[in-house]
Design a protein around this motif. Structure first.
Motif, mmCIF file in Angstrom:
data_model
loop_
_atom_site.group_PDB
_atom_site.id
_atom_site.type_symbol
_atom_site.label_atom_id
_atom_site.label_comp_id
_atom_site.label_asym_id
_atom_site.label_seq_id
_atom_site.Cartn_x
_atom_site.Cartn_y
_atom_site.Cartn_z
ATOM 1 N N THR A 41 -1.801 0.035 5.568
ATOM 2 C CA THR A 41 -2.581 -1.189 5.761
ATOM 3 C C THR A 41 -1.816 -2.359 5.161
ATOM 4 N N ILE A 42 -1.669 -3.407 5.960
ATOM 5 C CA ILE A 42 -0.966 -4.604 5.484
ATOM 6 C C ILE A 42 -1.856 -5.356 4.502
ATOM 7 N N ILE B 125 4.814 3.018 -4.115
ATOM 8 C CA ILE B 125 5.852 2.819 -3.109
ATOM 9 C C ILE B 125 5.223 2.097 -1.922
ATOM 10 N N MET B 126 5.670 0.881 -1.666
ATOM 11 C CA MET B 126 5.088 0.056 -0.621
ATOM 12 C C MET B 126 6.027 -0.028 0.581
ATOM 13 N N ALA C 255 2.782 -3.514 2.837
ATOM 14 C CA ALA C 255 1.695 -2.610 3.230
ATOM 15 C C ALA C 255 1.638 -1.417 2.295
ATOM 16 N N ALA C 256 0.410 -0.956 2.015
ATOM 17 C CA ALA C 256 0.188 0.267 1.241
ATOM 18 C C ALA C 256 0.136 1.440 2.212
ATOM 19 N N LEU C 257 0.903 2.487 1.911
ATOM 20 C CA LEU C 257 0.995 3.641 2.799
ATOM 21 C C LEU C 257 -0.140 4.629 2.531
ATOM 22 N N GLU C 258 -0.508 5.351 3.589
ATOM 23 C CA GLU C 258 -1.540 6.379 3.489
ATOM 24 C C GLU C 258 -0.974 7.629 2.809
ATOM 25 N N ASP C 259 -1.905 8.494 2.374
ATOM 26 C CA ASP C 259 -1.515 9.767 1.757
ATOM 27 C C ASP C 259 -1.662 10.877 2.794
#
Length: 213
Positions: free
Chosen positions: A188-189, A97-98, A110-114
């Protein structure tokens, strides 16, 4: 003289009669013994015949028991997915899920943090795209205010170009430069070779649209 001859004949007749009776008695007893022996022989023979079939029956039973044991095969154990693999697969699905950021004509991914902050942001965007007002600040970031606060996991850190940070729980910051402060990292993009973050995020756009992709 005649009287003596008659007496001898009578004596002889008596002797002969006695011998015949003895002979009949002997023959009768021997015949009786023969009959008894004949009567006993079949009984013993039948007893032996009645005992003999029991051995094959035991052999048949002994032959049937292994067949029953061989038919009872152990049931195969179901292979269960280890808990660690299940957690990894769940994490991979969530990582897919981006976050999409529309800035003017440019769409950033962007990739999301956990963490709980990023999870709350995803829940907020699950209702649909969100457009927020933004402004440039300090020559290194573009910042906007969220409609509601997110959980804070602040840590003192130095933000790098492409980092997306949560500031004070209700402000989202998109970095095209660097700055050290107490932030919660949201994502992070993804930067491509021809992408100039400073040009995209440092422009005069006053709104940014966030969505999930």
């Amino acid at each position: 003289m005649i009287t003596k001859i008659l007496a001898c004949w009578i004596a002889l007749a008596v002797v002969l009669t006695g011998c015949g009776a003895v002979t009949e008695t002997v023959s009768g007893s021997s015949a009786g013994q023969g009959a008894e022996s004949m009567a006993q022989q079949p009984a013993s023979g039948s007893a032996e015949q009645s005992e003999q079939p029991s051995e094959p029956q035991q052999e048949q039973e002994s032959q049937q028991e292994p067949e029953q044991e061989s038919q009872q095969e152990p049931e195969p154990e179901l292979q269960q997915q280890p808990a660690e693999e299940a957690v990894q697969s769940t994490g991979q699905e969530e990582a897919e899920i981006m976050l999409q950021i529309q800035v003017g004509d440019t769409l950033l991914t962007a990739a999301l943090e956990d963490n709980s902050s990023a999870d709350a942001l995803k829940e907020m965007l699950s209702e649909g795209p969100l457009t927020i007002e933004v402004e440039n600040y300090g020559g290194f970031e573009k910042v906007g205010t969220l409609p509601e606060s997110l959980p804070r996991n602040d840590t003192q850190m130095t933000a790098q170009p492409g980092d997306i940070m949560l500031y004070q729980g209700n402000s989202i910051v998109f970095f095209h430069g660097s700055n050290s402060w107490s932030y919660t990292k949201l994502g992070t993009i993804e930067q491509t070779g021809d992408l100039d973050l400073k040009e995209v995020l440092g422009g005069q756009e006053s709104t940014v649209t966030l969505s999930l992709g």
